[in-house]
Scaffold this motif. Structure first.
Motif: not given
Length: 156
Positions: A75, A79-81, A142, A145-147, A149, A152-153
């Motif tokens: 991940l 970069q999250g994928r 997972t 990584a979602a957090r 993401s 970062a947005s």
């Protein structure tokens, strides 16, 4: 972001510590666990009665933690994928190394999924018939990584 980083590490540490605590009892039924560990209050080595964890030292994590770490690294690298074929290749490499060095604790699902991919099954359709908690073990990276993401947005 520093606080989020420490929370992420805490999540992974908690996963590993809980996994090491439960290692001696993996794949055992409740009655057997209660017979072997009537006062389960500390870490224990893998007992002779357990086909998968016998001989494992106190505090040893299982394949669940190892795979969660592999997933976390994938991940981060993606970069999250996650590239599923690369993930499976790393799992197969790790499994082969574990078997070679004698630390093999692969559960039935952990062994079956990567082998199916190696034999040509698309990775997206493997892993749906497990008998253990591998998915639960791998969900922490997972969620982390979602957090990150979301952070970062710029969303809350």
């Amino acid at each position: 972001m520093r606080e989020e980083y420490h929370r992420a590490l805490g999540s992974l540490y908690g996963l590993a510590i809980g996994n090491a605590l439960g290692m001696p009892t993996q794949m055992m039924d409740r009655t057997t666990v209660q017979q072997l560990f009537p006062q389960f209050k500390t870490f224990y080595p893998g007992p002779a009665q357990n086909w998968i964890s016998h001989g494992q030292p106190v505090g040893k994590v299982t394949d669940g933690t190892e795979q969660a770490i592999i997933l976390a690294c994938r991940l981060i690298a993606g970069q999250g994928r996650v590239d599923s074929l690369q993930f499976v290749a790393e799992l197969l490499s790790w499994a082969q190394e574990a078997e070679t060095n004698g630390s093999d604790q692969l559960g039935p699902s952990s062994r079956r999924g990567p082998q199916a991919v190696q034999n040509g099954t698309p990775p997206e359709v493997t892993g749906g018939h497990g008998h253990a908690n591998g998915t639960a073990m791998r969900i922490a990276p997972t969620g982390i990584a979602a957090r990150f993401s979301v952070l970062a947005s710029g969303r809350p």
